[in-house]
Write an enzyme that holds these catalytic residues in place. Structure first.
Site, PDB file in Angstrom:
ATOM      1  CG  ASP A  90      -0.441  -0.069   2.501  1.00 47.78           C
ATOM      2  OD1 ASP A  90       0.883  -0.400   2.578  1.00 47.78           O
ATOM      3  OD2 ASP A  90      -0.984   0.929   3.427  1.00 47.78           O
ATOM      4  CE1 TYR A  91       2.181   4.279  -5.045  1.00 50.75           C
ATOM      5  CE2 TYR A  91      -0.320   3.815  -5.218  1.00 50.75           C
ATOM      6  CZ  TYR A  91       1.025   3.984  -5.737  1.00 50.75           C
ATOM      7  OH  TYR A  91       1.543   3.742  -7.241  1.00 50.75           O
ATOM      8  CG  ASP A 267      -4.345   5.034  -0.744  1.00 49.66           C
ATOM      9  OD1 ASP A 267      -4.996   5.730  -1.910  1.00 49.66           O
ATOM     10  OD2 ASP A 267      -4.489   5.959   0.491  1.00 49.66           O
TER      11      ASP A 267
END
Length: 313
Positions: A90-91, A267
């Site tokens: 995930d970002y 995200d």
């Protein structure tokens, strides 16, 4: 009413558990394929105004994460092949990084380029303290302000979030804008542009029209102004992860990997993969995600894996 009587907290907990039972435990069992034991969601490309993919029938993007009891539901999501793992990437704070890029705020850019914990850095700037003086409460308050700013939060909204007075919340927001002046300039400028043109754009030039921004109704106009501030940030984050998914498909094929991209949640990208591909994925997936677009600050993706979706987070 929370905090006004002890029973209120109990009712809220009861409602949360009731929701877990009906929506997620019973709900997911109803839509599980009896032969394969899989659930198949549908992704909508054009439902969410922000441009994000949305998941329906069932919605797998709202599997709970905050409550530990809710997070346990993720234990039910396992790889479909023996000896495979669930891999998740995930970002890290992608919306705040986008905000740094589009506002060109020097302080915000400096923080991300030097790999600061952004909530700690904000607490340092807002409270005028050194890094080692930032305690957990300060960081939590700074985090609420950081994400609140992205959504055009008011002093009232922040006071509700943090359980403080409106006066304290206003002082907090004012100090934030003193620390990050270009962010405030961006907020004013994007609203002015939206009133002039009738739309705002993401960094990849996807437009969202906001005709209500010139409404005479104060509430309607205020909501439209918050939408104008937020859309280039959230919409750009949506564009970035969609582009990353397209690039990811090509990269998995190029690397001749068996890994499959299963799900996108906000995200985060979730894969299933053979155990012997995990080391490759730990390099390939962050590489694709972090280079999907070029910003003034680095994009960062964190990866993890486990036997279930729960273990991978």
């Amino acid at each position: 009413m929370s905090g006004q009587h002890p029973i209120i907290e109990e009712i809220l907990i009861y409602r949360q558990l009731g929701k877990l039972q009906s929506t997620y435990i019973e709900g997911l069992l109803k839509v599980t394929d009896k032969k394969t034991h899989k659930v198949h969601t549908r992704f909508n490309q054009t439902l969410a105004q922000t441009g994000r993919l949305s998941s329906v029938d069932p919605n797998l993007q709202n599997i709970p994460i905050r409550l530990e009891e809710g997070r346990k539901i993720r234990q039910a999501f396992v790889p479909s092949e023996p000896e495979w793992k669930i891999f998740s990437a995930d970002y890290s704070q992608v919306e705040l990084r986008v905000l740094a890029h589009i506002s060109k705020d020097e302080n915000l850019i400096y923080a991300f380029k030097h790999d600061y914990d952004i909530h700690t850095k904000t607490a340092m700037d807002v409270f005028h303290v050194d890094e080692d003086q930032v305690d957990s409460l300060m960081r939590r308050q700074a985090k609420a302000v950081n994400f609140g700013i992205v959504y055009g939060i008011s002093d009232y909204g922040l006071s509700q979030n943090l359980g403080i007075t409106r006066k304290e919340a206003k002082a907090f927001i004012d100090r934030y804008f003193e620390s990050y002046p270009a962010v405030q300039e961006y907020m004013h400028e994007i609203v002015r542009q939206a009133k002039e043109t009738g739309y705002v754009e993401t960094i990849l030039h996807r437009r969202r029209y906001i005709p209500e921004i010139t409404s005479r109704n104060f509430n309607v106009r205020s909501f439209a102004e918050r939408t104008a501030m937020n859309t280039p940030i959230q919409g750009s984050a949506a564009d970035i992860i969609k582009k990353a998914m397209i690039l990811m498909s090509d990269r998995l094929e190029k690397e001749k990997l068996q890994a499959r991209l299963l799900l996108q949640v906000h995200d985060e990208l979730i894969f299933e993969a053979p155990e012997d591909e995990i080391q490759i994925l730990e390099k390939v997936v962050p590489d694709v995600m972090e280079n999907a677009v070029t910003l003034d600050v680095p994009l960062k993706a964190d990866a993890a894996f486990g036997d279930t979706w729960y273990d991978a987070k």
